[in-house]
Every structure is written in structure tokens, then in C-alpha cells.
Design a protein around this motif. Sequence first.
Motif, PDB file in Angstrom:
ATOM      1  N   UNK A  66       0.878  -1.177  -0.064  1.00 52.00           N
ATOM      2  CA  UNK A  66      -0.135   0.020   0.031  1.00 52.00           C
ATOM      3  C   UNK A  66       0.890   1.275  -0.013  1.00 52.00           C
ATOM      4  N   UNK A  67       1.897   1.127   0.664  1.00 51.74           N
ATOM      5  CA  UNK A  67       2.664   2.293   0.755  1.00 51.74           C
ATOM      6  C   UNK A  67       3.436   2.522  -0.814  1.00 51.74           C
ATOM      7  N   UNK A  68       3.922   1.590  -1.190  1.00 54.08           N
ATOM      8  CA  UNK A  68       4.703   1.372  -2.465  1.00 54.08           C
ATOM      9  C   UNK A  68       3.752   1.927  -3.400  1.00 54.08           C
ATOM     10  N   UNK A  69       2.147   1.669  -3.533  1.00 53.04           N
ATOM     11  CA  UNK A  69       1.354   1.972  -4.566  1.00 53.04           C
ATOM     12  C   UNK A  69       1.129   3.628  -4.341  1.00 53.04           C
ATOM     13  N   UNK A  81      -6.267   6.030  -4.024  1.00 58.11           N
ATOM     14  CA  UNK A  81      -6.862   6.224  -2.659  1.00 58.11           C
ATOM     15  C   UNK A  81      -6.633   4.824  -1.902  1.00 58.11           C
ATOM     16  N   UNK A  82      -5.649   4.635  -0.913  1.00 62.34           N
ATOM     17  CA  UNK A  82      -5.197   3.595  -0.380  1.00 62.34           C
ATOM     18  C   UNK A  82      -6.379   3.016   0.680  1.00 62.34           C
ATOM     19  N   UNK A  83      -6.332   1.659   0.709  1.00 58.49           N
ATOM     20  CA  UNK A  83      -7.141   1.094   1.823  1.00 58.49           C
ATOM     21  C   UNK A  83      -6.700   1.534   3.128  1.00 58.49           C
ATOM     22  N   UNK A  84      -7.500   1.692   3.954  1.00 55.64           N
ATOM     23  CA  UNK A  84      -7.073   1.988   5.462  1.00 55.64           C
ATOM     24  C   UNK A  84      -7.574   0.909   6.565  1.00 55.64           C
ATOM     25  N   UNK A  85      -8.406  -0.011   5.728  1.00 58.61           N
ATOM     26  CA  UNK A  85      -9.060  -0.833   6.755  1.00 58.61           C
ATOM     27  C   UNK A  85      -9.897  -0.348   7.768  1.00 58.61           C
ATOM     28  N   UNK A  86     -10.235   1.018   7.695  1.00 56.10           N
ATOM     29  CA  UNK A  86     -11.647   1.644   8.669  1.00 56.10           C
ATOM     30  C   UNK A  86     -12.447   2.151   7.862  1.00 56.10           C
TER      31      UNK A  86
END
Length: 205
Positions: A66-69, A81-86
Motif C-alpha cells: 500500500x505504501x509502495x502504491x 486512494x489507499x485502503x485504510x482498513x477503516x
Amino acid sequence: MPAPVTFWFEFASTYSYLSVMRIEAEAARRKVEVKWTPFLLGPIFKAQGWDTSPFNLYPAKGRNMWRDMERRAAKFAIPFKPWTGEDGRIFPQNGLLAARTAIAALHEPWGRDFVRRVYTAQFAEGLDISNPNVIGDCIEAAGGVDRIYLHMGHSNTQKQRLKENTDAAIAAGVFGAPSFTVGGELFWGDDRLEDALDWALSHPA
């Protein structure tokens, strides 16, 4: 003439999003023909004994992805828009309808735009691409008629073609997405996109 490149992509794949947004310009710059080919990673993962993405199975790998993306999307000015899990979103998403619809749409001049819009809906807007309404909106925005292509996406013909694409990917040695094949050469990952196109350029058909 440069060798043609087969571009294997899976709608649930994060890195496929980056390649989908980049490959057309890079291929045009080199005058390389690209065959866009959606397939499913599920059967490939299942053969490895996995029931989900390796980015879920190995949390450290997932966090790095996710950070690399984020870094790569910023590098290429691609909205992400990265996944946050929330936020209630599920990863990986179910891209079955998107893939079946894409197989039909890619026969049309607007087909590649449709593919880009589906990826953008998922990875830039946080939408659920298993929702027929989201796919329908992408069809219409790209220039198609949603009721026609949604119907085609549910047809046995597109189901069979997607299975054939997946079988062909397996036969070509594909184990992840995005992948690029040039003759018998396999390149894996968005960071190998340019290498695949350069190989096609230096190894004429």
C-alpha cells in the motif's frame, strides 16, 4: 516490426491499475502493439493453496504494497486512494463482472477507456466494482450502452472467454498481475512494463 505484447491484467490487482493507466502512452511512444487481456488470479492463487491475496496472507507485505502504491502513484501522477482498513472497503474486490464486461468492451473503440474507468472507480474513488451500477456508469462514461454490455457481461459467452483467458495465462506461465508476455518471454509487475515494451522493440516479430 516490434513483436506484439500481451498485457495480462486482473481487476483486483493494485499494480495492474498503474499499468493500465500507463501502458497506452508507453506503447505508443515505441509503436508497439499491445493486446489487453483480462484474466482471473483466483484459480492461480487456489493452485498455490491460497484463498485470498498474498498481500492479505502476509500483512507486512501488504503494508509495504500500500505504501509502495502511494509512492508509485504519486510518481506517475495517478490518483490513488489507499485502503485504510477503516472505511469498510474489501480487498481484494470481486472483479468478475468487470472482467467479463471488459472482454466484450475491448472489441469497441472505447473499451480501453472503460477499463481505465473501472480501475479509477476502484482505486481512486473507493467504489465497489462488483456493483453493476458502478460498472454501468463506467460503460456509459466510456461511450457504451450500459444495458447492452452489462447483459453481455453476464452472458455464458463472456464467462467462457474469461475462463479461456485465464487458462491461456496459466499456460503462458503467468503467476501474478500485471504481467506482459512477448513471445516466450514473461515480465511481471508494473515496474517491468517498460522492460517488456523495450524487449518487444528490440526483438522484432
